[in-house]
Design an enzyme around this catalytic site. Structure first.
Site, PDB file in Angstrom:
ATOM      1  N   THR A 137       0.819  -1.213   0.000  1.00 26.40           N
ATOM      2  CA  THR A 137       0.000   0.000   0.000  1.00 26.40           C
ATOM      3  C   THR A 137       0.855   1.266   0.000  1.00 26.40           C
ATOM      4  OG1 THR A 137      -1.667  -1.240   1.203  1.00 26.40           O
ATOM      5  CG2 THR A 137      -1.862   1.154   1.250  1.00 26.40           C
ATOM      6  N   GLU A 374      -5.862  -6.390   3.980  1.00 25.27           N
ATOM      7  CA  GLU A 374      -5.717  -7.404   2.918  1.00 25.27           C
ATOM      8  C   GLU A 374      -6.887  -7.362   1.932  1.00 25.27           C
ATOM      9  OE1 GLU A 374      -3.798 -11.074   3.617  1.00 25.27           O
ATOM     10  OE2 GLU A 374      -2.974 -10.438   5.530  1.00 25.27           O
TER      11      GLU A 374
HETATM   12  N1  COS Z   1      -3.653 -14.177  -8.868  1.00 26.67           N
HETATM   13  C1  COS Z   1      -2.926 -14.103 -10.015  1.00 26.67           C
HETATM   14  N2  COS Z   1      -3.069 -13.109 -10.919  1.00 26.67           N
HETATM   15  C2  COS Z   1      -3.979 -12.151 -10.652  1.00 26.67           C
HETATM   16  C3  COS Z   1      -4.765 -12.176  -9.485  1.00 26.67           C
HETATM   17  C4  COS Z   1      -4.585 -13.242  -8.594  1.00 26.67           C
HETATM   18  N3  COS Z   1      -5.296 -13.339  -7.472  1.00 26.67           N
HETATM   19  N4  COS Z   1      -5.579 -11.096  -9.502  1.00 26.67           N
HETATM   20  C5  COS Z   1      -5.314 -10.432 -10.639  1.00 26.67           C
HETATM   21  N5  COS Z   1      -4.345 -11.080 -11.343  1.00 26.67           N
HETATM   22  C6  COS Z   1      -3.808 -10.700 -12.641  1.00 26.67           C
HETATM   23  C7  COS Z   1      -4.894 -10.565 -13.666  1.00 26.67           C
HETATM   24  O1  COS Z   1      -5.194 -11.811 -14.253  1.00 26.67           O
HETATM   25  C8  COS Z   1      -4.287  -9.596 -14.650  1.00 26.67           C
HETATM   26  O2  COS Z   1      -3.396 -10.306 -15.467  1.00 26.67           O
HETATM   27  P1  COS Z   1      -3.150  -9.891 -17.025  1.00 26.67           P
HETATM   28  O3  COS Z   1      -2.570  -8.514 -16.990  1.00 26.67           O
HETATM   29  O4  COS Z   1      -2.166 -10.916 -17.515  1.00 26.67           O
HETATM   30  O5  COS Z   1      -4.485  -9.957 -17.677  1.00 26.67           O
HETATM   31  C9  COS Z   1      -3.471  -8.673 -13.754  1.00 26.67           C
HETATM   32  O6  COS Z   1      -3.201  -9.412 -12.548  1.00 26.67           O
HETATM   33  C10 COS Z   1      -4.214  -7.419 -13.389  1.00 26.67           C
HETATM   34  O7  COS Z   1      -5.408  -7.810 -12.769  1.00 26.67           O
HETATM   35  P2  COS Z   1      -6.686  -6.875 -12.710  1.00 26.67           P
HETATM   36  O8  COS Z   1      -6.939  -6.278 -14.060  1.00 26.67           O
HETATM   37  O9  COS Z   1      -7.787  -7.648 -12.080  1.00 26.67           O
HETATM   38  O10 COS Z   1      -6.167  -5.714 -11.737  1.00 26.67           O
HETATM   39  P3  COS Z   1      -6.942  -4.517 -11.063  1.00 26.67           P
HETATM   40  O11 COS Z   1      -6.066  -3.326 -11.153  1.00 26.67           O
HETATM   41  O12 COS Z   1      -8.338  -4.420 -11.614  1.00 26.67           O
HETATM   42  O13 COS Z   1      -6.993  -4.937  -9.529  1.00 26.67           O
HETATM   43  C11 COS Z   1      -7.870  -5.991  -7.581  1.00 26.67           C
HETATM   44  C12 COS Z   1      -7.557  -6.092  -9.064  1.00 26.67           C
HETATM   45  C13 COS Z   1      -8.895  -4.946  -7.264  1.00 26.67           C
HETATM   46  C14 COS Z   1      -8.395  -7.358  -7.191  1.00 26.67           C
HETATM   47  C15 COS Z   1      -6.544  -5.698  -6.815  1.00 26.67           C
HETATM   48  O14 COS Z   1      -6.073  -4.396  -7.081  1.00 26.67           O
HETATM   49  C16 COS Z   1      -6.673  -5.848  -5.318  1.00 26.67           C
HETATM   50  O15 COS Z   1      -6.717  -6.958  -4.768  1.00 26.67           O
HETATM   51  N6  COS Z   1      -6.720  -4.708  -4.580  1.00 26.67           N
HETATM   52  C17 COS Z   1      -6.721  -4.744  -3.130  1.00 26.67           C
HETATM   53  C18 COS Z   1      -5.315  -4.663  -2.637  1.00 26.67           C
HETATM   54  C19 COS Z   1      -5.224  -5.099  -1.230  1.00 26.67           C
HETATM   55  O16 COS Z   1      -5.738  -6.140  -0.834  1.00 26.67           O
HETATM   56  N7  COS Z   1      -4.510  -4.324  -0.419  1.00 26.67           N
HETATM   57  C20 COS Z   1      -4.335  -4.637   0.950  1.00 26.67           C
HETATM   58  C21 COS Z   1      -2.904  -4.815   1.231  1.00 26.67           C
HETATM   59  S1  COS Z   1      -2.745  -5.554   2.785  1.00 26.67           S
HETATM   60  S2  COS Z   1      -1.007  -5.070   3.312  1.00 26.67           S
END
Ligand code: COS
Length: 393
Positions: A137, A374
């Site tokens: 983050t 997370e």
């Molecule tokens: N495992 C493997 N690959 C993944 C994945 C996963 N769980 N989630 C996404 N990807 C891949 C996608 O398949 C995509 O691949 P390609 O570029 O080859 O097509 C790429 O990563 C980008 O994915 P996506 O387009 O879904 O990305 P977004 O920017 O839309 O973000 C979310 C997806 C919202 C799910 C992500 O940003 C997220 O989890 N955000 C929350 C972050 C978080 O939990 N922060 C807390 C930190 S705690 S310290």
């Protein structure tokens, strides 16, 4: 005092093996004897639980899911999830510290690391010699984790890191920080790479130490990276693969946050059930009132479904399945259920629930993080909905 701890300990789970019962009993006993009496003091003083971490190291609980050859306990992910749940039942701060260390700070090295990285770092992390942290983050990249602005620029055999990471659990006390940085491209998630950085590397400055609603003794730190040099051998995986590696890491980590929420909810019921059985009003035990029985029954139902969801996701992970969907389901359900359960348990105690004399108000504050950390509940719903839509082809 009779508690639901005794009840659940007798409850068999069809997918438990002997070592699952053993670790549940061991951690549950330790948490009740050592952690519960310390939890209020930690909440009030905000002092990092060094003594507890030293004890957990001795018990082998800082590397539960990692092989013994790498310094771990040689158990499975289900054992780890059970551990987090039992720790949280007594002390949310301790559960979060261990969860961040294990599934975020250590697991990526176990899953994606080179032999050298495992030798150099995983062994010390899994044995508890050092704590691990995870830095994703940033001020402008929260839920939108792909908006990372931290940069890594290649200079010979090294990378030079610059940027600011916030909300790093264990950030002050960790020996290593796994972070994401932009190594190429103007934007997009494919220009992000993961690195292992030693926390005492020159150029890492300690930023704000967060003063939080709950989990107050857990160390949540801003880390500022100013020309921090990292050898290329500390790059975790291929160039540009960092975002996906972090997403996979979070998939696994989210199960433990669900377990933490479940443990906190169980901890609240552990207090509310005997309270209801002992407290008299209007000439009767309050447990005789339907309104109280409904709260108790709903709490048990929510805890049961949360626990099953987390154990189910953990077993699937142990079997090598992709847990993206089930981990988000487990975290989402367990964290939202925990808020309902703990609020309801607090209500059973009335004014006593609102008082700091009882631990439920602390558990309510601690549990709120599980709906945020997370990945917020909103992000979990995005993950779940996208997985379902993707399955349509
Ligand atoms: N495992 C493997 N690959 C993944 C994945 C996963 N769980 N989630 C996404 N990807 C891949 C996608 O398949 C995509 O691949 P390609 O570029 O080859 O097509 C790429 O990563 C980008 O994915 P996506 O387009 O879904 O990305 P977004 O920017 O839309 O973000 C979310 C997806 C919202 C799910 C992500 O940003 C997220 O989890 N955000 C929350 C972050 C978080 O939990 N922060 C807390 C930190 S705690 S310290």
């Amino acid at each position: 005092m009779t508690t639901t701890a005794d009840t659940t300990r007798k409850d068999p789970f069809p997918f438990f093996q002997e070592h699952h019962y053993d670790i549940r009993d061991m951690v549950s006993r330790y948490a009740a004897e050592k952690l519960a009496p310390r939890a209020r003091m930690l909440d009030e003083t905000k002092e990092f639980p060094h003594q507890t971490i030293a004890e957990l190291k001795e018990m082998g609980l800082l590397g539960v899911p990692f092989p013994e050859e790498w310094g771990g306990a040689g158990l499975d992910y289900l054992s780890y999830v059970i551990t987090i749940g039992e720790l949280a039942r007594a002390c949310g701060t301790t559960a979060l510290t261990v969860a961040a260390h294990t599934s975020l700070g250590s697991n990526p090295i176990y899953v994606f690391g080179t032999e050298l990285q495992k030798e150099k770092y995983l062994r010390r992390l899994a044995s508890g010699e050092i704590l691990g942290a995870f830095a994703l983050t940033e001020p402008g990249a929260g839920s939108d984790a792909g908006a990372t602005k931290t940069t890594a620029v290649r200079d010979g055999d090294e990378w030079v890191l610059n940027g600011v990471k916030i909300y790093c659990t264990n950030g002050t006390h960790a020996g290593t920080v796994i972070l994401t940085a932009r190594t190429g491209g103007e934007g997009g998630t494919n220009g992000i790479t993961a690195f292992i950085v030693e926390r005492d590397s020159p150029g890492i400055k300690l930023g704000t130490l967060e003063d939080k609603l709950g989990l107050r003794a857990s160390d949540t730190r801003e880390l500022v990276f100013e020309n921090v040099r990292v050898p290329d051998e500390n790059r975790l995986g291929e160039l540009g693969s960092g975002f996906k590696k972090f997403m996979q890491t979070l998939d696994a980590g989210r199960i433990s946050i669900g377990a933490m929420a479940t443990g906190l909810a169980q901890g609240a019921l552990d207090v509310a059930l005997p309270y209801a059985a002992e407290r008299s009003q209007f000439g009767r035990k309050i447990s005789a009132f339907g309104a109280i029985q409904e709260r108790l029954a709903n709490a048990a139902m929510e805890i049961h479904t949360s626990r099953l969801a987390c154990y189910h996701a953990a077993v699937l992970k142990d079997q090598g399945h992709n847990v993206n969907f089930v981990a988000s389901l487990a975290k989402l359900h367990a964290s939202e259920a925990a808020m309902r359960v703990i609020d309801s348990c607090l209500q059973i105690l009335g004014g006593n629930g609102f008082s700091r004399e009882y631990p439920i108000e602390r558990m309510l504050r601690d549990a709120k993080l599980c709906e945020i950390g997370e990945g917020t509940s909103e992000i979990q719903r995005i993950v779940i909905a996208r997985a379902m839509l993707k399955s349509l082809g």
